[in-house]
Design a protein around this motif. Structure first.
Motif, PDB file in Angstrom:
ATOM      1  N   SER A  16       0.833  -1.195   0.000  1.00 27.40           N
ATOM      2  CA  SER A  16       0.000   0.000   0.000  1.00 27.40           C
ATOM      3  C   SER A  16       0.875   1.254   0.000  1.00 27.40           C
ATOM      4  O   SER A  16       0.587   2.231  -0.691  1.00 27.40           O
ATOM      5  N   MET A  17       1.972   1.216   0.751  1.00 25.45           N
ATOM      6  CA  MET A  17       2.904   2.353   0.738  1.00 25.45           C
ATOM      7  C   MET A  17       3.493   2.533  -0.661  1.00 25.45           C
ATOM      8  O   MET A  17       3.672   3.660  -1.133  1.00 25.45           O
ATOM      9  N   ASN A  35       2.169   1.455  -3.588  1.00 24.74           N
ATOM     10  CA  ASN A  35       1.172   1.784  -4.604  1.00 24.74           C
ATOM     11  C   ASN A  35       0.469   3.110  -4.359  1.00 24.74           C
ATOM     12  O   ASN A  35       0.173   3.844  -5.292  1.00 24.74           O
ATOM     13  N   LEU A  36       0.155   3.395  -3.104  1.00 25.25           N
ATOM     14  CA  LEU A  36      -0.669   4.582  -2.836  1.00 25.25           C
ATOM     15  C   LEU A  36       0.168   5.781  -2.406  1.00 25.25           C
ATOM     16  O   LEU A  36      -0.233   6.916  -2.599  1.00 25.25           O
ATOM     17  N   LYS A  77     -10.325   5.085  -0.624  1.00 21.71           N
ATOM     18  CA  LYS A  77      -9.123   4.927  -1.429  1.00 21.71           C
ATOM     19  C   LYS A  77      -8.318   3.702  -0.990  1.00 21.71           C
ATOM     20  O   LYS A  77      -7.830   2.938  -1.823  1.00 21.71           O
ATOM     21  N   PHE A  79      -5.773  -2.560  -6.672  1.00 24.92           N
ATOM     22  CA  PHE A  79      -4.880  -2.974  -5.591  1.00 24.92           C
ATOM     23  C   PHE A  79      -5.599  -2.935  -4.246  1.00 24.92           C
ATOM     24  O   PHE A  79      -5.562  -3.877  -3.467  1.00 24.92           O
ATOM     25  N   ASN A 117      -6.441  -5.921  -1.626  1.00 28.21           N
ATOM     26  CA  ASN A 117      -5.983  -5.803  -0.247  1.00 28.21           C
ATOM     27  C   ASN A 117      -7.140  -6.128   0.702  1.00 28.21           C
ATOM     28  O   ASN A 117      -7.018  -6.913   1.642  1.00 28.21           O
ATOM     29  N   ALA A 166      -7.900  -2.685   5.683  1.00 29.02           N
ATOM     30  CA  ALA A 166      -6.966  -2.379   4.601  1.00 29.02           C
ATOM     31  C   ALA A 166      -6.657  -0.891   4.538  1.00 29.02           C
ATOM     32  O   ALA A 166      -5.536  -0.489   4.238  1.00 29.02           O
ATOM     33  N   LEU A 217      -3.393   3.406   5.585  1.00 25.49           N
ATOM     34  CA  LEU A 217      -3.357   4.655   4.827  1.00 25.49           C
ATOM     35  C   LEU A 217      -3.839   5.813   5.702  1.00 25.49           C
ATOM     36  O   LEU A 217      -3.273   6.910   5.684  1.00 25.49           O
ATOM     37  N   ARG A 242      -1.165   6.814   8.011  1.00 30.26           N
ATOM     38  CA  ARG A 242      -0.067   7.502   7.346  1.00 30.26           C
ATOM     39  C   ARG A 242      -0.441   8.917   6.943  1.00 30.26           C
ATOM     40  O   ARG A 242       0.320   9.861   7.115  1.00 30.26           O
ATOM     41  N   ARG A 243      -1.638   9.069   6.403  1.00 28.86           N
ATOM     42  CA  ARG A 243      -2.000  10.372   5.857  1.00 28.86           C
ATOM     43  C   ARG A 243      -2.563  11.326   6.898  1.00 28.86           C
ATOM     44  O   ARG A 243      -2.414  12.523   6.786  1.00 28.86           O
TER      45      ARG A 243
END
Lengths: 370, 307, 365
Positions: free
Chosen positions: A88-89, A91-92, C60, C67, C71, C319, C323, C326-327
């Motif tokens: 994911s890191m 690809n995104l 997203k 992908f 996931n 999944a 993200l 991280r974001r």
């Protein structure tokens, strides 16, 4: 706190835009480090006061490298989840470099992804990479048993009962190696010393760690050290029982104002700073780096009130010797089952690959692996 | 070390462990006992325990007073208990399921808000040294008794007495035994259960604060290894008797100390099973002690878990 | 659609009636999801974070690209199987929360049976034996729960939880002891089954066959529980134990067989963890899938067919969790808070079933 977070978010945004721009231009990210995004994966919470925190704090230096963005993910289990997090890191977030900081991440997850994403660099915190593995993978590691050896020297001169206690999480190679080296350090200055080990069975289980510490003190151990994820409970419990302690992973000196001797700490910052410099200079990172005191990859916590002048002098001397390459495993050393590990007059180099596969305890350690 | 010495060491360790480790089990099982006596089961006490542990530690850190931490932990326990009690009052809502959900929520929220409290050292509850008469440090340590343990003991006695001898005890028991009978007596069944669950939550929160403020005395995400859930099992084999809850908690604490104690005297092969002793023991006791042929003595018949 | 328009008015009313009734099962949870979303948004706003960004990242990271979707699906497959370990016994009114233990034993059993076979047997034979062993081990593990419930009256919620802790110690004892692979000192594991014997991804995807197995087993068990006499008997027993006994239903056998089936499903999840992911059994089997399965099953109201989309939904939350970390610079526990909140609100919403006459009356009457 809030300000910091807002700043960081704004920073991430602009940096992400930069990364996207670089990608669109097709810049070779490794060659120039421009717009490089680095992903770091942790197995536990980033502020666990132990293994993960040590990595997270040291890795902050990477954020200071110009044009480098760091994205981090914590509490990622050693399952398909870590493969997907890294992917994911990639690809995104467009990450071109991944740091995987837990043992179990390597095989099969890092190896598989390194094969799948040839343009991404993977580095893993354990001495596992070999020449047969993909060239875009690699390992970095500090040999902490050297610091535990020095702890052992100080502990050997601090005990009156000649019994040292070791609270260990699981009987895996690095843990067993630390126990063995700790005993060898103690025996160097105190031939009567023995180490009593208790395995808790889990990396983090505070109640049982406290119980294990109490049991060791009850069994007449008067210096306690440990190898668990977060040693806070062990050190605090031992201090409350009035015995001396050696730390692990990070500085626990403030937790034991009376009995703290010294501790074994990784110095990940040396490694991450070196990586950061390489990246800033546009160099490819080496596939394997591993060292101990010689390259400043491990260190001992500054001495606490529990360290006597004699212990300090002996520990300092032992550290200087190891730094100069003097072997820790100097014969005769027997394994617990009585078989010979190192014959009289012989020795093992401190980086002997055989020690990376430690699956035994040496004679003088009380407690079995299974 | 001779065989006798070894045995004495293990027994002393189990005795000490019984006192050290049992307190959270004691408080949670007393809270659960009260809740179940009123006819509801609250599996969410695990979440309450964890959230209480975090809150107690945070409060102790900010105010410097561990007792304020204990109080705060109890109060957030009340909130969790009241949520459970209120939601289960609604028709068709399953108390076991809501409990599991609140366990997840409580644990998640505690982890979320607990991040800044993992590293700092908060003021801990003082303990009362009762072992001054002995010159054996292990005995002295074993008798370093935490005030919460003593409070828990008296609470158990008080609850046992109150269930038998007070009007409140009768109201709670009637509510748990038969809703129609309670209604006929003019008891507001829902309110009794709401209150019982709320007070039960208070106890569980206090039990959590023991973990973070006394033993092991630190907040971390791995702090509870299912103590709150195990307490539910303790209540069943304590047959809903608060005094027996005390005994069961003691037994469980002693079993938890068995693994490390055996390893400390050099008996370490199979330590995984020694460490699992509390769970194996509980299962064995349940299998032997419970019987499907007759209703459990002391079991509140409105309880979904015994139906 | 064509059928509907051509059908007579009576049929149409009946269909509308049914649609109305089933719309209750869509509308109530939908409103509950909305309510929990609002509550969670308030939580985020309170923290100074943007709920809109959260939703965007959830989409997203979980569903928005091929992908991300894969996931999500990879993570959903064990949830489906462990949810069945809750759902099937639940039809008899039992609350089994120890599916994690069955998954562990299933994975362990599968890995152990492969050890003597890798030297001589072809891959399909090994995999078949592993799958059988995994299901058997998981089935027996939860079968024990059913047996002590029936013969000794021991509460299944508690015994299954205790057996989870015991399963962990069994796994660790063997994996760190006699069955330990000596070549891997740093991650105690059983001997690897070998790359050539592992299950690969489904064609054109990255998702292993556990997903297909999860969906097939969900569908099969749906038919078992809703279209067979076994399922009918189970539901009667769950509805009213005394009535079931009075009718002479074999309650004990129903209890144990249901527990066995549920445990076997979770054991199958353990088999896929070993055969498709790790290639051996080790402590990584203890990843909490069994506990997420409880959430999935309750949210699906123990309906095996509904488990499929719910598992995918929770897989998506899982999944995208990374993200979001991280974001948005949120800690990992954020997802736990969201799950807990949603779980509480959805369960509380059960109270609204049957409360509104709108879902009962048809237009004509």
């Amino acid at each position: 706190m809030t300000d910091f977070k807002l700043n960081r978010r704004a920073f991430l945004k602009t940096a992400a835009a930069g990364a996207a721009g670089a990608g669109a231009l097709g810049l070779p990210t490794m060659a120039s480090a421009a717009g490089l995004t680095i992903g770091i994966v942790y197995v536990g919470p980033r502020d666990d006061f132990g293994w993960n925190q040590a990595h997270a704090e040291a890795a902050k230096v990477l954020k200071g490298v110009p044009d480098v963005t760091v994205v981090e993910e914590e509490n990622v289990p050693e399952t398909v989840a870590v493969a997907k997090s890294m992917e994911s890191m990639i690809n995104l977030d467009d990450a071109k470099m991944i740091f995987a900081t837990s043992f179990g991440y390597y095989k099969p997850f890092v190896l598989d992804l390194a094969g799948k994403y040839g343009d991404v660099q993977f580095r893993h915190a354990a001495p596992l990479w070999t020449d047969e593995d993909p060239k875009n993978a690699g390992s970095y590691f500090g040999y902490l048993d050297q610091a535990h050896y020095v702890d052992g020297v100080a502990a050997g001169l601090s005990t009156t009962s000649n019994r040292l206690g070791f609270v260990a999480a699981k009987p895996i190679g690095t843990v067993l190696r630390n126990i063995n080296s700790f005993l060898l350090g103690a025996k160097k200055v105190n031939p009567d010393a023995e180490v009593q080990v208790i395995f808790t069975g889990e990396w983090s289980l505070p109640v049982r760690e406290a119980e294990a510490t109490n049991a060791l003190v009850n069994a007449n151990c008067d210096v306690i050290t440990c190898h668990v994820d977060s040693p806070k409970v062990v050190i605090e419990t031992a201090e409350a029982r009035g015995v001396k302690t050696c730390g692990h992973n990070a500085s626990q000196a403030p937790l034991a104002p009376k009995g703290f001797i010294t501790g074994a700490e990784y110095k990940w910052s040396t490694i991450y700073t070196q990586y950061a410099a390489d990246l800033a200079a546009g160099k490819t990172l080496p596939n394997f780096i591993g060292a101990g005191f010689d390259k400043d990859f491990v260190q001992n916590t500054p001495y606490g009130a529990g360290a006597s002048a004699e212990a300090i002098a002996a520990a300092d001397a032992a550290r200087a010797e190891v730094k100069a390459g003097k072997p820790i495993f100097t014969g005769p050393i027997l394994k617990q089952d009585g078989s010979v590990l190192v014959g009289a007059g012989a020795s093992l180099d401190n980086y002997d690959p055989m020690l990376d596969r430690t699956d035994f305890l040496i004679e003088g350690v009380i407690g079995s692996i299974t | 070390m001779g065989d006798e010495g070894t045995l004495a060491t293990v027994l002393l360790a189990m005795f000490a462990g019984a006192i050290r480790v049992s307190t959270p089990f004691l408080f949670v099982s007393l809270g659960e006992c009260l809740t179940e006596k009123a006819g509801r089961i609250n599996l969410g006490l695990e979440g309450t325990l964890v959230f209480g542990a975090m809150t107690g530690y945070a409060l102790s850190l900010h105010t410097g007073s561990p007792w304020l931490g204990v109080l705060a932990a109890g109060l957030v326990g009340c909130v969790f208990g009241a949520i459970h009690g209120y939601l289960c009052k609604l028709p068709k809502v399953n108390d076991i399921a809501i409990g599991i959900a609140l366990m997840l929520f409580g644990t998640g929220a505690a982890f979320f808000f607990g991040k800044p409290y993992i590293q700092p050292q908060a003021a801990r509850l003082p303990s009362i040294p009762l072992g001054g008469w002995s010159d054996n440090p292990a005995v002295q340590q074993a008798l370093e008794i935490n005030p919460l343990f003593i409070i828990g003991f008296f609470l158990a006695v008080a609850m046992w007495w109150a269930f038998r001898n007070t009007r409140w005890g009768l109201v709670v028991r009637t509510t748990g035994d038969s809703t129609p009978a309670a209604v006929a007596l003019g008891i507001d069944v829902d309110r009794v259960r709401l209150l019982a669950t709320t007070v039960g939550g208070f106890f569980a929160g206090v039990g959590g604060s023991f973990l973070s403020l006394s033993y092991p005395g630190s907040w971390s995400e791995g702090l509870s290894s299912g103590q709150g859930l195990m307490a539910v099992a303790l209540v069943i084999f304590a047959r809903w008797n608060p005094l027996a809850c005390f005994g069961a908690a003691i037994l469980f604490g002693a079993a938890g100390a068995l693994g490390p104690a055996l390893q400390s005297v050099g008996i370490s092969e199979g330590y995984h099973f020694f460490n699992a002793a509390p769970y194996i023991l509980t299962l064995a006791i349940l299998v032997v002690a419970v019987s499907p042929k007759r209703a459990l003595r002391g079991a509140p018949s409105e309880l979904s878990i015994t139906k | 659609m064509a059928e509907l328009t051509q059908a007579g008015p009576q049929v149409r009313t009946e269909l509308a009636d049914r649609a109305r009734r089933s719309s209750e099962y869509v509308l109530v949870p939908a409103v509950a999801v909305l309510v929990s979303a609002i509550l969670f948004s308030v939580f985020l706003l309170f923290l100074g974070k943007s709920p809109a960004q959260f939703v965007e990242l959830l989409w997203k990271g979980g569903f928005g690209s091929w992908f991300s979707l894969q996931n999500t699906l990879v993570r959903a497959s064990p949830f489906m199987l462990t949810a069945l370990c809750v759902a099937i016994p639940a039809r008899l009114g039992m609350v089994v929360i120890g599916g994690e233990g069955a998954l562990i034993m299933g994975g362990f059993g599968a890995a152990v049976i492969a050890i003597p076979m890798v030297s001589w047997a072809p891959a399909p034979v090994i995999l078949a034996a592993m799958a059988m062993a995994g299901m058997l081990a998981g089935g027996i593990w939860i079968g024990i729960v059913g047996a002590v419930r029936h013969y000794r009256g021991v509460n299944e919620t508690i015994s299954s939880l205790l057996l989870f802790y015991i399963a962990v110690s069994v796994l660790n004892f063997f994996v760190e002891g006699v069955l330990r692979d000596p070549s891997d000192p740093n991650k105690p594991s059983t001997m690897p089954i070998g790359r050539e014997n592992m299950i690969g991804p489904m064609p054109a995807t990255d998702v292993h066959w556990g997903l297909a197995a999860g969906i097939v087993v969900c569908v099969l068990l749906y038919f078992l529980m809703n279209r067979t006499t076994f399922g009918f008997a189970a539901r009667v027993t769950g509805g009213n134990l005394r009535a079931a006994q009075a009718q002479g239903l074999p309650v004990g056998r129903l209890v144990m067989v249901s527990c066995f089936i549920g445990g076997a499903a979770a054991g199958l999840a353990g088999f896929f963890e070993v055969a498709a992911i790790h290639g051996k059994a080790n402590a990584s089997l203890i990843a909490g899938y069994g506990f997420t399965g409880i959430l999935v099953s309750f949210l699906a109201r123990h309906n095996p067919l509904v488990i499929i989309p719910i598992a995918i939904f929770l897989g998506g939350i899982d999944a995208s969790g990374g993200l979001i970390q991280r974001r948005m610079d949120l800690p990992d526990a954020t997802v736990l808070v969201l799950q807990g909140l949603m779980f509480v609100v959805l369960l509380a919403s059960e109270t609204f079933y049957g409360r509104y006459s709108f879902f009962r009356k048809s237009e004509g009457t």
